[in-house]
Design a protein around this motif. Structure first.
Motif, PDB file in Angstrom:
ATOM      1  N   PRO A 296     -10.926  53.879 -13.279  1.00 52.63           N
ATOM      2  CA  PRO A 296      -9.648  53.942 -12.663  1.00 52.63           C
ATOM      3  C   PRO A 296      -9.322  53.623 -13.937  1.00 52.63           C
ATOM      4  N   GLY A 297      -8.138  53.742 -14.989  1.00 49.13           N
ATOM      5  CA  GLY A 297      -8.071  53.594 -16.209  1.00 49.13           C
ATOM      6  C   GLY A 297      -7.114  53.819 -17.035  1.00 49.13           C
ATOM      7  N   LEU A 298      -5.733  53.943 -18.037  1.00 49.12           N
ATOM      8  CA  LEU A 298      -4.953  53.992 -18.416  1.00 49.12           C
ATOM      9  C   LEU A 298      -5.154  55.198 -19.062  1.00 49.12           C
ATOM     10  N   SER A 299      -4.161  56.540 -18.860  1.00 46.74           N
ATOM     11  CA  SER A 299      -4.366  57.207 -19.652  1.00 46.74           C
ATOM     12  C   SER A 299      -3.152  58.079 -20.548  1.00 46.74           C
ATOM     13  N   SER A 300      -3.805  58.212 -21.695  1.00 46.64           N
ATOM     14  CA  SER A 300      -2.586  59.183 -22.651  1.00 46.64           C
ATOM     15  C   SER A 300      -2.272  60.664 -22.368  1.00 46.64           C
ATOM     16  N   TRP A 301      -0.992  60.871 -21.857  1.00 47.44           N
ATOM     17  CA  TRP A 301      -0.945  62.231 -21.484  1.00 47.44           C
ATOM     18  C   TRP A 301       0.597  62.645 -22.507  1.00 47.44           C
ATOM     19  N   SER A 302       1.017  63.752 -22.758  1.00 48.89           N
ATOM     20  CA  SER A 302       1.304  63.930 -23.770  1.00 48.89           C
ATOM     21  C   SER A 302       2.350  65.293 -23.051  1.00 48.89           C
ATOM     22  N   TRP A 303       2.923  65.699 -22.366  1.00 44.43           N
ATOM     23  CA  TRP A 303       3.319  67.282 -21.567  1.00 44.43           C
ATOM     24  C   TRP A 303       5.075  66.267 -21.029  1.00 44.43           C
ATOM     25  N   LEU A 304       5.020  65.277 -20.599  1.00 46.08           N
ATOM     26  CA  LEU A 304       6.481  64.881 -20.327  1.00 46.08           C
ATOM     27  C   LEU A 304       6.819  64.878 -22.000  1.00 46.08           C
ATOM     28  N   ALA A 305       6.606  64.027 -22.844  1.00 47.23           N
ATOM     29  CA  ALA A 305       7.138  63.505 -23.940  1.00 47.23           C
ATOM     30  C   ALA A 305       7.273  64.861 -25.091  1.00 47.23           C
ATOM     31  N   GLU A 306       6.415  66.057 -24.658  1.00 46.54           N
ATOM     32  CA  GLU A 306       6.658  67.029 -25.719  1.00 46.54           C
ATOM     33  C   GLU A 306       6.064  67.757 -24.641  1.00 46.54           C
ATOM     34  N   ASN A 307       6.490  69.066 -24.839  1.00 44.25           N
ATOM     35  CA  ASN A 307       6.442  70.060 -23.373  1.00 44.25           C
ATOM     36  C   ASN A 307       5.056  70.560 -23.750  1.00 44.25           C
ATOM     37  N   SER A 308       5.368  71.152 -24.817  1.00 47.24           N
ATOM     38  CA  SER A 308       4.562  72.274 -25.114  1.00 47.24           C
ATOM     39  C   SER A 308       2.688  71.527 -26.496  1.00 47.24           C
TER      40      SER A 308
ATOM     41  N   THR B 117      16.763  52.601 -18.090  1.00 48.73           N
ATOM     42  CA  THR B 117      16.159  52.252 -18.108  1.00 48.73           C
ATOM     43  C   THR B 117      16.090  51.186 -19.332  1.00 48.73           C
ATOM     44  N   THR B 118      15.738  49.964 -19.121  1.00 56.31           N
ATOM     45  CA  THR B 118      15.087  49.201 -21.161  1.00 56.31           C
ATOM     46  C   THR B 118      13.448  49.557 -20.592  1.00 56.31           C
ATOM     47  N   ASN B 119      13.329  49.211 -22.360  1.00 57.12           N
ATOM     48  CA  ASN B 119      11.812  49.483 -22.590  1.00 57.12           C
ATOM     49  C   ASN B 119      11.351  48.657 -21.700  1.00 57.12           C
ATOM     50  N   ALA B 120      11.565  47.219 -21.354  1.00 55.47           N
ATOM     51  CA  ALA B 120      10.626  45.911 -20.536  1.00 55.47           C
ATOM     52  C   ALA B 120      10.420  46.702 -18.571  1.00 55.47           C
ATOM     53  N   HIS B 121      11.666  47.488 -18.356  1.00 56.27           N
ATOM     54  CA  HIS B 121      11.967  48.304 -17.209  1.00 56.27           C
ATOM     55  C   HIS B 121      10.027  48.988 -17.483  1.00 56.27           C
ATOM     56  N   GLU B 122      10.857  49.776 -18.774  1.00 52.22           N
ATOM     57  CA  GLU B 122       8.901  50.500 -17.973  1.00 52.22           C
ATOM     58  C   GLU B 122       8.125  49.927 -18.483  1.00 52.22           C
ATOM     59  N   LEU B 123       7.819  48.712 -18.794  1.00 46.84           N
ATOM     60  CA  LEU B 123       6.823  48.227 -19.557  1.00 46.84           C
ATOM     61  C   LEU B 123       6.311  48.126 -18.411  1.00 46.84           C
ATOM     62  N   ALA B 124       6.822  47.619 -16.999  1.00 42.07           N
ATOM     63  CA  ALA B 124       6.519  47.181 -15.442  1.00 42.07           C
ATOM     64  C   ALA B 124       5.936  47.986 -14.907  1.00 42.07           C
ATOM     65  N   LEU B 125       6.571  48.733 -14.632  1.00 43.66           N
ATOM     66  CA  LEU B 125       6.320  49.629 -13.764  1.00 43.66           C
ATOM     67  C   LEU B 125       4.889  50.252 -13.873  1.00 43.66           C
ATOM     68  N   PRO B 126       3.709  50.966 -14.804  1.00 38.22           N
ATOM     69  CA  PRO B 126       2.324  49.954 -14.093  1.00 38.22           C
ATOM     70  C   PRO B 126       1.569  49.086 -14.134  1.00 38.22           C
ATOM     71  N   VAL B 127       2.595  47.552 -13.297  1.00 37.89           N
ATOM     72  CA  VAL B 127       2.015  46.942 -12.384  1.00 37.89           C
ATOM     73  C   VAL B 127       2.542  47.313 -10.868  1.00 37.89           C
ATOM     74  N   VAL B 128       4.422  47.487 -11.727  1.00 39.96           N
ATOM     75  CA  VAL B 128       5.327  48.191 -10.490  1.00 39.96           C
ATOM     76  C   VAL B 128       4.790  48.566  -9.506  1.00 39.96           C
TER      77      VAL B 128
ATOM     78  N   ARG C  97       8.003  55.022 -20.621  1.00 38.64           N
ATOM     79  CA  ARG C  97       8.879  56.276 -21.804  1.00 38.64           C
ATOM     80  C   ARG C  97       9.448  55.366 -22.555  1.00 38.64           C
ATOM     81  N   PHE C  98       9.291  54.685 -23.754  1.00 45.21           N
ATOM     82  CA  PHE C  98       9.418  53.911 -24.243  1.00 45.21           C
ATOM     83  C   PHE C  98      10.969  54.304 -25.261  1.00 45.21           C
ATOM     84  N   ALA C  99      12.097  53.490 -25.570  1.00 45.11           N
ATOM     85  CA  ALA C  99      13.257  54.046 -26.175  1.00 45.11           C
ATOM     86  C   ALA C  99      12.812  53.740 -27.169  1.00 45.11           C
ATOM     87  N   THR C 100      13.709  54.646 -27.893  1.00 42.39           N
ATOM     88  CA  THR C 100      13.593  54.144 -29.967  1.00 42.39           C
ATOM     89  C   THR C 100      14.764  54.710 -30.091  1.00 42.39           C
ATOM     90  N   PRO C 101      15.313  54.789 -31.726  1.00 38.53           N
ATOM     91  CA  PRO C 101      17.066  54.768 -31.564  1.00 38.53           C
ATOM     92  C   PRO C 101      17.346  56.077 -31.892  1.00 38.53           C
TER      93      PRO C 101
END
Length: 867
Positions: free
Chosen positions: A271-283, A457-468, A446-450
């Motif tokens: 098991p493990g964390l993975s980087s994944w590009s499709w949602l941030a950049e579909n192409s 949702t907030t960035n802390a909400h998003e960071l919590a999701l892989p634990v929740v 999915r972290f927000a940027t300016p």
């Protein structure tokens, strides 16, 4: 795996009459959970209680078979009981080691149409039942209906085959008329009930719940009109998880009821964390260079994997895999399920993926709960286990305990995930519904940027999701740039496991808040999220246990960025954590010792290494040999130790000189080389082949790293002879614009099954069905003189929708090119001179207006070759 303990079988006279009437029996209970079977006028009812309070019942137990109605006029003919005590270990889930205590009651009932055994199991987190019938038998439907208190609160998901609708809150009686998916959550007083299925595979059919508004009854509807069995048949377990919210959230009942693991060596399952590009950049999965950016982002943060989604090319995926593995990152790859639908497709693709170094597959778009689709799940699970490839089912059903039976199943979707948009309310329902029953591929964080704000949702909400959320593979959806914008978030992810020793619900309520703690070894991780306004979340630290002190690090929102605070605490204390509107927090805790400033475990990137490869020839004939030289260079970040350098021999080739090169230690700037001779055998792969030389070594942090290079050569196939067709020849290269690969002697079909090749009413028994843009290459070897084909858009495409151009290329030279051909146009005839051509390529383009509905047919594809 832990060895299973044999069940203790007790006498058959176990049933305790609840009253003087012999038609009501109290079954043995466990830990406050009870079950009673009643018979009235030959109809059966199962009542379920928790802590002496009635929670729900199942009325009209039984089945309808082709032989008759087994739900009425029933009489008890036999009874037995046994106590089950089992232990097992999971590779994923909320708790690695499981100890199970269940009381099983078996009641056999019959009438003039036949008989069945009602098997009921009671555990401290719920009750389950199934029907067992002698064969041969055909089940048409199950008659048992779940009855709740009319005013019981409900959280239900309208059913669709991919289980991706939003949950809606109502009551058991006011929920709308319709079909609802598993799991379904209800609350009556202080007790919750979660309805689910378990032990479900290709031997039976999936189900959904049906409801009529105004009623508080929920019936079972199978996905198939009938389920036939030539032998005895056991239905799926109808599972009722009951108790307070903590009991429901922590339940392992669905796994506990599933079949034991089919294999015991799980050393390759990671098991493990993975980087994944499709949602941030579909192409981006189509972009080799951009995928390298995601690999680099994973390597920088210690993420174990990178997932390459829809759009990848076999032309560059092996190179990307080598690039990733040299940096300590393993590669996972996406497939449309129709590309792995048949045994032949799996036999072609799975060993190829293993040869490339791929560690697992994400398979998508199954979208069915039918028995036929479950049989496919059974087959691909067995095949991927054979090749030691981990697997993720996306666009899938929900878990039914398969991760216990098949320990390489890392996660499943079956959820309306983050790819459907950010939704704080949805996020606080799923921990108590879908994620209870198994790993959930939600694709969070999915972290927000300016430049890309995400106010839902907030960035802390998003960071919590892989634990929740629990998921054996967790695919992080932030881009490299978004990860870089939140250093404290990235730091937390670097430390985060995805398999757990223990899980506890700290606080929460469906739809408003969820705070969940998970332990890995000595460290605890806590994720907290809420859907409402800003406020303070109380986090009692009693889950830490003991009388010692703990270092507690909290990551929370600080405006648009994440910040981290640390404090030393005891388990008797309580934290008050301020959260923003629709916000959250992430927490890490570890035992404190004097001077300790962080719970982080040190992480070190893999050393920089290079493997240079050269070959003595660019082509090799059958039976011929080629000499391969490899140079392994240790560049930076060393030393590397226990180095072994050797070629990776393709299937069907032999290694003439066999000795690998070994080196105990290489310091930065040092290198080692070797040379080997390989022979192409009669069964060796033909076409463009990469000969790989790999160096496997131990990095300074103890990880075993694989670093490789390759050289491309062409392995000549045998040329065709006489009159033949392209669809009968091996293809040295093939790509397709959508879905399954190009089809031999059938149309492509898109999302529909392949069919007859047909252009404007003209059908073809031979040919190739493709979906633009596509390309295939076959080897003629200069042995052929003529190529004939009729090309056009398949009749399965609506008139006017498809638009395709067809191109024939010989040895890099265009031999023919058509204008844009549309659906309904007559076939265009091609009759070409291919004298002396070695490589013949048939390609299509999308007509410059996108690939939708571009189902291209190559009718005939006949070749005239030397005898």
């Amino acid at each position: 795996m832990l060895k299973l303990l044999l069940p203790l079988v007790l006498s058959s006279s176990f049933l305790v009459p609840a009253q003087a009437s012999a038609s009501s029996w109290t079954l043995p209970g466990v830990g406050g959970v009870g079950a009673t079977v009643e018979s009235a006028d030959g109809r059966l009812r199962l009542k379920v209680s928790s802590k002496s309070a009635d929670v729900l019942s199942v009325a009209d137990l039984g089945v309808i078979t082709s032989a008759g109605d087994l739900s009425k006029d029933l009489a008890l003919t036999a009874e037995s009981h046994r106590t089950l005590r089992t232990s097992y270990r999971m590779t994923t889930g909320k708790q690695r080691d499981r100890s199970v205590y269940q009381e099983e009651s078996r009641l056999t009932f019959g009438n003039s149409s036949g008989s069945f055994a009602l098997v009921v199991r009671v555990s401290d987190d719920g009750v389950a039942f199934r029907y067992e019938l002698p064969g041969p038998v055909t089940v048409q439907r199950e008659t048992g209906g779940f009855e709740l208190a009319p005013d019981a609160t409900s959280w239900l998901q309208p059913y669709n085959a991919q289980h991706e609708n939003e949950h809606a809150q109502a009551t058991a009686s006011t929920a709308p008329t319709g079909q609802f998916g598993h799991p379904a959550l209800f609350r009556a007083g202080g007790n919750y009930a979660l309805l689910a299925e378990s032990g479900l595979d290709g031997r039976y059919s999936g189900a959904r719940l049906t409801h009529t508004q105004g009623s508080s009854r929920y019936d079972v509807q199978l996905a198939d009109a009938a389920v036939a069995s030539s032998g005895a048949l056991a239905t799926a377990w109808r599972t009722m998880i009951v108790g307070d919210l903590a009991t429901v959230t922590g339940s392992t009942l669905v796994d506990d009821l599933a079949d034991p693991a089919r294999f015991s060596d799980t050393s390759w399952v990671q098991p493990g964390l993975s980087s994944w590009s499709w949602l941030a950049e579909n192409s981006s999965p189509r972009d080799f260079e951009r995928q390298k950016d995601y690999v680099d982002a994973a390597a920088l943060r210690g993420l174990k994997y990178v997932l390459v989604d829809e759009g990848w090319s076999p032309v560059w995926l092996p190179e990307l895999t080598r690039y990733a593995r040299a940096r300590g990152v393993e590669v996972l790859v996406w497939f449309h399920w129709t590309n792995l639908e048949s045994q032949a497709q799996r036999d072609e693709w799975l060993p190829k993926l293993v040869a490339w170094g791929i560690k697992g597959v994400k398979v998508d778009f199954m979208e069915s709960d039918t028995q036929g689709r479950y049989r496919w799940y059974d087959a691909i699970l067995a095949d991927t286990a054979k090749y030691r490839l981990m697997i993720n089912f996306h666009g899938s059903t929900v878990p039914h305990g398969l991760a216990r039976t098949w320990p390489h199943l890392m996660t499943m979707e079956g959820v309306r995930g983050e790819e459907n948009g950010l939704n704080a309310t949805r996020n606080t329902i799923l921990p108590f519904t879908r994620n209870v029953i198994g790993s959930m591929d939600y694709t969070p964080t999915r972290f927000a940027t300016p430049s890309n704000p995400k106010p839902q949702t907030t960035n802390a909400h998003e960071l919590a999701l892989p634990v929740v959320y629990e998921s054996g593979w967790t695919h992080i959806v932030s881009s490299p740039e978004e990860l870089a914008s939140q250093p404290e978030g990235s730091r937390f992810l670097t430390q985060l496991p995805t398999s757990w020793d223990e899980t506890r619900l700290i606080a929460g309520a469906p739809g408003s808040e969820a705070v969940i703690a998970r332990r890995s070894g000595a460290r605890w991780f806590v994720g907290g999220i809420r859907s409402g306004g800003a406020g303070t979340v109380a986090v009692p630290l009693s889950f830490l246990g003991g009388s010692g002190r703990w270092l507690v690090e909290v990551v929370s929102d600080s405006g648009s960025t994440l910040s981290r605070t640390s404090s030393v605490r005891r388990a008797s204390e309580q934290l008050a954590i301020g959260v923003a509107e629709r916000g959250g927090f992430a927490l890490q805790a570890c035992p404190y010792t004097a001077g300790l400033t962080t719970c982080d475990k040190p992480y070190r990137q893999a050393p920089g290494t290079t493997v240079l490869v050269d070959a003595s020839s660019t082509e090799v004939a059958p039976g011929g040999t080629v000499q391969v030289q490899g140079i392994f260079v240790a560049r930076t970040g060393g030393p590397v130790r226990d180095l072994v350098v050797a070629p990776e021999v393709p299937a069907g080739w032999t290694l003439v000189s066999r000795s690998p090169v070994r080196k105990n230690r290489l310091d930065d700037g040092e290198s080692v080389s070797g040379s080997w001779t390989l022979r192409l055998g009669p069964a060796g792969a033909r076409g463009d082949v990469e000969l790989v030389v790999a160096g496997n070594y131990t990095a300074p942090d103890g990880r075993r790293i694989h670093s490789a290079g390759a050289v491309a050569i062409f392995a000549e196939p045998l040329p065709p002879r006489g009159s033949t067709y392209v669809s009968d020849l091996p293809w040295t290269n093939e790509t397709n614009g959508y879905g399954r690969p190009q089809q031999r002697d059938h149309s492509h079909g898109g999302d529909n099954p392949p069919g007859t090749l047909s252009i404007a009413g003209q059908t073809f028994a031979k040919g190739v069905g493709s979906h633009a843009a596509s390309s295939l290459t076959t080897w003629l070897g200069g042995a052929c003189t003529r190529f004939v084909a009729d090309v056009g858009v398949d009749d399965g495409t609506t008139t006017g929708e498809g638009s395709v151009t067809f191109v024939v290329v010989g040895d890099g030279r265009t031999l023919a090119s058509t204008p844009v051909i549309r659906a309904g146009d007559s076939a265009t005839h091609l009759d070409l001179d291919v004298t002396g051509i070695k490589r013949l390529t048939l390609a299509t383009t999308d007509g410059a207006d996108g690939k939708n509905s571009d189902h291209a047919d190559w009718g005939g594809t006949a070749l005239t070759c030397a005898p």
